[in-house]
Every structure is written in C-alpha cells, then in structure tokens.
Scaffold this active site. Structure first.
Site, short mmCIF file in Angstrom:
data_model
loop_
_atom_site.label_atom_id
_atom_site.label_comp_id
_atom_site.label_asym_id
_atom_site.label_seq_id
_atom_site.Cartn_x
_atom_site.Cartn_y
_atom_site.Cartn_z
N GLY A 3 0.81 -1.21 0.00
CA GLY A 3 0.00 0.00 0.00
C GLY A 3 0.85 1.27 0.00
O GLY A 3 0.54 2.23 -0.71
N SER A 8 -3.44 -3.35 -0.90
CA SER A 8 -2.32 -4.01 -0.21
C SER A 8 -2.70 -5.44 0.14
O SER A 8 -3.83 -5.72 0.55
CB SER A 8 -1.98 -3.23 1.05
N HIS A 49 -1.49 -7.57 2.62
CA HIS A 49 -1.57 -8.10 3.99
C HIS A 49 -2.79 -7.63 4.78
O HIS A 49 -3.05 -8.11 5.87
CB HIS A 49 -0.27 -7.82 4.77
N THR A 109 12.36 -7.53 -10.69
CA THR A 109 11.74 -8.84 -10.91
C THR A 109 10.55 -8.99 -9.97
O THR A 109 10.65 -8.73 -8.78
CB THR A 109 12.78 -9.96 -10.65
N CYS A 136 0.86 2.47 12.74
CA CYS A 136 1.99 3.35 12.44
C CYS A 136 2.10 4.47 13.46
O CYS A 136 3.18 4.86 13.85
CB CYS A 136 1.81 3.98 11.06
C1 LIG Z 1 -2.04 -0.39 5.83
C2 LIG Z 1 -2.40 0.80 5.02
C3 LIG Z 1 -1.52 1.36 4.10
C4 LIG Z 1 -0.10 0.84 3.94
O1 LIG Z 1 -0.06 -0.41 3.32
P1 LIG Z 1 1.25 -1.32 3.48
O2 LIG Z 1 1.02 -2.47 2.56
O3 LIG Z 1 1.35 -1.71 4.91
O4 LIG Z 1 2.42 -0.48 3.04
C5 LIG Z 1 -1.92 2.45 3.36
N1 LIG Z 1 -3.16 2.96 3.51
C6 LIG Z 1 -4.04 2.46 4.38
C7 LIG Z 1 -5.40 3.05 4.48
C8 LIG Z 1 -3.69 1.37 5.17
O5 LIG Z 1 -4.58 0.87 6.04
#
Ligand SMILES: *Cc1c(COP(=O)(O)O)cnc(C)c1O
Length: 393
Positions: free
Chosen positions: A70, A198, A200, A236, A324
């Site tokens: 993300g 994203s 995860h 890659t 975060c």
């Molecule tokens: C988790 C999140 C991200 C960041 O994604 P990552 O894959 O962890 O870098 C960005 N925006 C929102 C709204 C998120 O919840």
C-alpha cells in the site's frame, strides 16, 4: 488464549494463500521475464493474479501494476502523477485523515514546489463535497481521497467525488487498502483513475500490493529498472507473493457479502455490548457508512495505551489508532480532525473484526474489558475529578 482483533493493522495469511505461495516458492522458481517454459509458467501466475485484481475492481487486467504494498502504491500514485502533470498544474487536494503514506508523500511534494489542500472532515470523518468543489483551482491536477479510513472505518462518498473530478477533468486517486474485499468497488462506475491496494490487509502476505492505473492516465515510474510491469515498475516481480495476492483477492470477492454480514454481526454485538455495559463510552465514526469490521471507541477518563497493555496481558490484541501512529505518543490525527479533544483521542481504541473471529471470542473480550476499564478508572485522576464534581452538584 489469543484473540486477534487488530485486522486493520494486518491479517493472518489464509490457508489457501499459503498453499499457493509455498507451491510457487518451492516449484515455480522461473523468472517471469524469461521466455522458456518455466519463465512463462511463472508469468502465468502474475497473469492470474492480475486477472483477479481486475475482477474485484472492474477494470482491465492490463491496468493493474504490482508493487511492494500500500505504501509504495500510494507514493507512486501521488509522486508519479505530480511529476507527469506538473506542467499542467502544481495543486493537489487530499484530506486530513489520510494514511501517512499519503500525508507524508504530500508533505514531501510541498517541499518540492507543489501546493496541497488538506480537506477537513466532519465529526463522523467524512469530507464535504462542497468543500472539495470549492478547493478546486485551474492548477489542480490530482485529488486523492481514501476509500475507507483505517482508524475509524468511515467510508467516503467515492462515487460523488469521482463525479466531481471527472466534471473538472482532474485525476482521482483513492487509497482503498482498507476497502478492497470489504466494500464493493467498481472503478468504472465510480470514475476512479488510480487505486491502491495491499495484500496483507486481505489475508495475503506483507510486502505485496497493487496500483490500478486507468488506461490513458500517464504516470512517471517510481522505481526505475527493467521492463517489468509494462515498463512502469522495474524489478523482478515477487511471484510467490503476487500469486498469493491473487488467491486472496479471488476469495475475498467470492465471499464478500457473506463474510461482511458475519463480521458486521460480531462487530455490532461488540459495540452494542460495550456502549450498554460500560458507562462513558462513545463509538467514533459513522454509524452507517463504515467498514463492517471496524469499531473505534472512546473510553472517557483513561488512556488507550493502558487498555491495550492490560488486554495484551490477557492475550487480546487491539490497537490505539493506527499501527503506524501507535509507536508515538501523539494522539491520532484522524480523531483530532474529527473534532475530538486530546484526552478523548488518547482514550480511544480500535477493534477490527475479521471472519476468523467468533462470537465466543467477542463475548470473552467484553467480559475481560469491563474489569480493566473499572480498574483504570479507579486509578484515573480525571475520573476522580469527574466523580467529585458530580457529587458537588
Ligand atoms: C495499511 C495501510 C496502508 C499501507 O499499506 P502497506 O502495505 O502496509 O504499506 C496504506 N493505507 C491504508 C489506508 C492502510 O490501512
């Protein structure tokens, strides 16, 4: 005992995804850019995943670009558009409650000659469409508004925003990391030009994601290198992770309605029980326009961090604001933007429910939470003052 209620921070990789990833890691080691058999085989996993991403968004598979997650997708969307369209204008519109992947990228651009408007939100965390329209200038090149907020779960009026940007010939990006797999998304109908997702957050692995870029939109690469991803994102491809992401997207799409109805049932029970059984509590965000699994609740007179630590001792995992921000002591920028006081923001925690959770777990959490809140309030000077004032009345 372990009860995981922090699915907005990350999710457990689901079994079907894991199986696919292990298979690819073990047996499909070809480089997708190689022309011989095992290279083509590796590429077919990328094609499959791209196809799945396009299905969940209703776009073409060639409009999907895989990234490292993300944060990269957000960085790429904002910086890539800013760079490419800087001769047309230098103004970007976003909101005050975006993820830091957007906010910090915008702040970086401000140091480099761009002008950014950060829209306010109302007390439910929603932007105002009138304010958006008023903020548009001839120099506006990009609007980036998140689909659903990671802390309070509020869903923005994305289709209406898309109508405004289309009418004004401005590019529209949305950070849909929290929304994909939870809310129906149709980039065509919603006039979305770019969208971040994203892995995860939807039961695939960490370190993989995608950016959708509508055909016709120009974008400068963020990562320069080889000719991968239609020459727009060098390096890659992370084939095992991307193959897993494809499976996660497919399963999320196929079961979305059912899964979300279940998740909402658990979340509603959790919220209603807390609000009824624990005094001085408030649900933050919108009652209607919110993610099914999100419950962000303020517990007056106490600190969210203390609740988090005491629940942790019971094996229950929740968060204060976003993962975060929770490393710092600053109160959540999202809750403050929604007009919450500092002490209210500090007293808020987020539960994020997933389909792996059970009603039994939710009931345990409520039972464990009640004595923790009482105990913390007994030690709270704010609560003591409140009780004294109440008696004095
Ligand atoms: C988790 C999140 C991200 C960041 O994604 P990552 O894959 O962890 O870098 C960005 N925006 C929102 C709204 C998120 O919840």
């Amino acid at each position: 005992m372990k009860i995981y209620l922090d699915n907005a921070a990350t999710t457990k990789v689901r079994e079907e995804v894991l199986e696919k990833m292990i298979h690819v890691l073990k047996d499909e080691y070809g480089n997708p850019s190689s022309l011989y058999n095992i290279g083509r085989k590796a590429k077919s996993y990328l094609d499959e995943a791209r196809d799945e991403a396009s299905k969940i968004l209703n776009c073409e598979s060639k409009e999907i670009y895989f990234t490292s997650g993300g944060t990269e997708s957000d960085n790429w969307a904002i910086k890539g558009i800013a760079q490419k369209y800087k001769d047309k204008g230098n103004h970007i519109i976003t909101s005050k409650i975006e993820h830091h992947a957007i906010l910090h990228t915008c702040q970086y651009l401000e140091k480099n000659g761009f002008e950014v408007t950060y829209l306010d939100v109302d007390k439910e965390g929603k932007i105002s469409l009138e304010q958006l329209e008023k903020a548009i200038k001839p120099s506006t090149i990009l609007v980036s508004i998140m689909f659903a907020n990671n802390e309070v779960g509020t869903i923005q009026p994305i289709k209406e925003i898309g109508e405004i940007t289309k009418k004004n010939n401005i590019i529209f990006h949305t950070d849909a990391v929290q929304a994909v797999g939870h809310v129906p998304i149709d980039v065509k109908e919603m006039n979305i030009d770019l969208l971040s997702l994203s892995g995860h957050k939807i039961k695939a692995s960490k370190g993989v994601g995608a950016l959708y870029v509508r055909t016709g939109i120009k974008i400068e690469p963020l990562i320069h290198g080889g000719a991968q991803e239609r020459k727009r994102r060098g390096g890659t491809e992370n084939v095992p992770n991307i193959a897993g992401l494809g499976v996660a997207l497919k399963l999320a799409r196929e079961n979305m309605e059912e899964d979300m109805a279940y998740v909402k049932k658990l979340k509603d029970f959790l919220v209603n029980s807390i609000l009824e059984e624990i005094p001085h509590t408030t649900l933050n965000g919108s009652k209607e326009n919110r993610l099914s699994g999100n419950a962000n609740i303020t517990f007056d007179f106490i600190e969210g961090e203390s609740i988090l630590l005491l629940l942790d001792m019971k094996g229950i995992y929740i968060s204060t604001g976003s993962a975060c921000a929770s490393g710092s002591l600053d109160p959540s920028h999202v809750l403050l933007s929604m007009g919450k006081l500092h002490e209210e923001a500090h007293g808020s925690i987020r539960f994020s429910v997933d389909k792996e959770n059970t009603m039994e777990e939710i009931k345990i959490v409520i039972e464990q939470l009640k004595p923790i809140i009482s105990r913390l309030r007994e030690m709270s000077p704010l609560f003591e003052d409140y009780m004294k004032n109440k008696k004095g009345e």
